[in-house]
Design an enzyme around this catalytic site. Structure first.
Site, PDB file in Angstrom:
ATOM      1  N   LYS A 197       0.799  -1.380  -0.023  1.00  0.00           N
ATOM      2  CA  LYS A 197      -0.155  -0.045   0.258  1.00  0.00           C
ATOM      3  C   LYS A 197       0.877   1.244   0.064  1.00  0.00           C
ATOM      4  O   LYS A 197       2.047   1.327   0.239  1.00  0.00           O
ATOM      5  CB  LYS A 197      -0.878  -0.012   1.186  1.00  0.00           C
ATOM      6  CG  LYS A 197      -2.017  -1.458   1.237  1.00  0.00           C
ATOM      7  CD  LYS A 197      -2.891  -0.924   0.116  1.00  0.00           C
ATOM      8  CE  LYS A 197      -4.101  -2.020   0.055  1.00  0.00           C
ATOM      9  NZ  LYS A 197      -3.923  -3.231  -0.061  1.00  0.00           N
TER      10      LYS A 197
HETATM   11  C1  LIG Z   1     -10.060  -2.622  -2.078  1.00  0.00           C
HETATM   12  C2  LIG Z   1      -9.549  -3.427  -0.756  1.00  0.00           C
HETATM   13  N1  LIG Z   1     -10.368  -3.696   0.044  1.00  0.00           N
HETATM   14  C3  LIG Z   1      -9.725  -4.221   1.281  1.00  0.00           C
HETATM   15  C4  LIG Z   1      -8.743  -4.752   1.588  1.00  0.00           C
HETATM   16  C5  LIG Z   1      -8.290  -5.395   2.620  1.00  0.00           C
HETATM   17  O1  LIG Z   1      -7.302  -4.912   3.409  1.00  0.00           O
HETATM   18  P1  LIG Z   1      -6.682  -5.801   4.252  1.00  0.00           P
HETATM   19  O2  LIG Z   1      -5.610  -6.712   3.306  1.00  0.00           O
HETATM   20  O3  LIG Z   1      -5.508  -4.809   5.067  1.00  0.00           O
HETATM   21  O4  LIG Z   1      -7.263  -6.473   5.149  1.00  0.00           O
HETATM   22  C6  LIG Z   1      -7.758  -4.398   0.317  1.00  0.00           C
HETATM   23  C7  LIG Z   1      -6.412  -4.778   0.747  1.00  0.00           C
HETATM   24  O5  LIG Z   1      -5.540  -5.171  -0.096  1.00  0.00           O
HETATM   25  C8  LIG Z   1      -7.874  -3.694  -0.710  1.00  0.00           C
HETATM   26  O6  LIG Z   1      -7.377  -3.558  -1.745  1.00  0.00           O
END
Ligand SMILES: Cc1ncc(COP(=O)(O)O)c(C=O)c1O
Length: 368
Positions: A177
């Site tokens: 990210k």
């Molecule tokens: C669009 C989107 N939503 C939700 C997430 C979920 O985040 P995390 O992996 O921190 O749980 C991500 C992460 O990859 C994402 O790209």
């Protein structure tokens, strides 16, 4: 091998983490509220709560706005699976609508048409960092939960930063990210009431004034450590530089890939919206085999990923909801042709040229 993603980690991050380790205050310490305050200020939100992932942030946000069993939540099928899964965590139903072919975000007219008397929230996803049409969705007067996991640094046409509109907005800090804490997430909000609920539910349902191990509601362990928050604070200090570097890399790609027949690049900013660059995803020319392309790129030292698959066509969603091919044609077409190319702040102009050369030879020579 040129990797698809790579975090920027330097002395700043090492020192910040070391300081926490030496303090022995590894969790529920001072770095958590400090990171929350500084992150909230960065996106122009009154409040923020640090949590263990973007997924946890989405889950707690949906609970905070009152989504419950049997409700419908209108959302995009072109997203990372977590945005739809978080709706299922509360036994609500994700109602998918097709996407806009330019921004790849949920089509706001289709979203309006999908609202029923069972709809209790809308969940737009700012996909690939491009601001979703949240301002248009606000007209419906329904609670909105924003999936901003890919959109740190994005700004709406009215000048409001993504995360600063007052709706709960979920950010994710996985290592690819714009800002990373290894794993982690943040919810920003306009409402203090939402923050109080989320702060309790991320910590096993404890209220701030309760004694140790006293709980007055159902909660989870969605806490973020002080080590992670220290890393996040260090990353915040260099965020502007990292975002500028990502935008620069995107510019190099645009020049290097200009004229590649049939290849579609991410849309340029238009109408005043500003993308917070997260990934550089291209749609392959029609007829190109994606798996073969990815394999051939790999053989030439370039990592790439199919990104993103359509959620409604995943086996779990097909089986549970009976989704079939062809229901969301724009999403399905884009999902079938998209690949993420190497993209991170420290990618050099020379490496971008290498990726472009590899892609050119694969698409227009080797696989023909
Ligand atoms: C669009 C989107 N939503 C939700 C997430 C979920 O985040 P995390 O992996 O921190 O749980 C991500 C992460 O990859 C994402 O790209």
């Amino acid at each position: 091998m040129i990797p698809v993603a790579r975090p920027v980690i330097g002395d700043l991050e090492e020192q910040a983490v070391l300081e926490v380790l030496r303090s022995r205050h590894l969790s529920l310490g001072p770095r958590v509220p400090q990171f929350e305050r500084e992150f909230a200020a960065r996106v122009g939100a009154p409040h923020a709560s640090a949590v263990s992932s973007g997924t946890a942030a989405l889950h707690l946000a949906l609970r905070a706005v009152g989504v419950k069993t049997g409700d419908e939540v209108v959302t995009s099928p072109f997203s990372f699976v977590a945005s739809a899964n978080s709706i299922l965590f509360e036994n609500a139903r994700p109602v998918f609508v097709d996407i806009d072919p330019v921004t790849l975000n949920l089509d706001v007219d289709a979203a309006a048409a999908a609202i029923t008397d069972r709809t209790t929230a809308l969940l737009p996803v700012h996909i690939f960092g491009y601001p979703a049409g949240t301002p248009a969705l606000e007209r419906h007067g329904l609670p909105i939960v924003e999936d901003a996991c890919e959109a740190l640094g994005a700004v709406h046409a009215d000048g409001v930063k993504v995360g600063g509109r007052g709706h709960p907005a979920a950010f994710g800090f996985y290592a690819n990210k714009q800002l990373t804490t290894g794993e982690g997430g943040m919810l920003t909000f306009g409402s203090l009431e939402h923050k109080v609920i989320v702060d309790s539910e991320r910590n096993q349902g404890r209220a701030p004034n309760m004694d140790w191990l006293d709980h007055d509601r159902l909660g989870f362990n969605y806490r973020l450590t002080d080590i992670a928050c220290a890393l996040g604070l260090a990353q915040l200090q260099r965020l502007d530089d990292m975002l500028a570097a990502r935008a620069r890399v995107a510019g190099w790609y645009r020049s290097a890939l200009a004229g590649f027949e049939g290849l579609e690049l991410p849309c340029e900013d238009f109408g005043g919206d500003v993308r917070g660059w997260f990934v550089f995803v291209v749609q392959l020319p029609r007829g190109a085999d994606r798996d073969d392309t990815i394999r051939a790129l790999y053989e030439r030292g370039v990592q790439s990923k199919p990104y993103l698959p359509a959620i409604h066509l995943m086996s779990f969603y097909r089986e549970r909801f009976g989704y079939r091919d062809g229901e969301f044609p724009v999403c399905e077409d884009v999902a079938a042709r998209s690949i993420a190319l190497p993209f991170f702040p420290e990618l050099t102009e020379g490496q971008v040229a290498e990726v472009a050369e590899a892609l050119e030879s694969v698409l227009y020579t080797a696989l023909r």
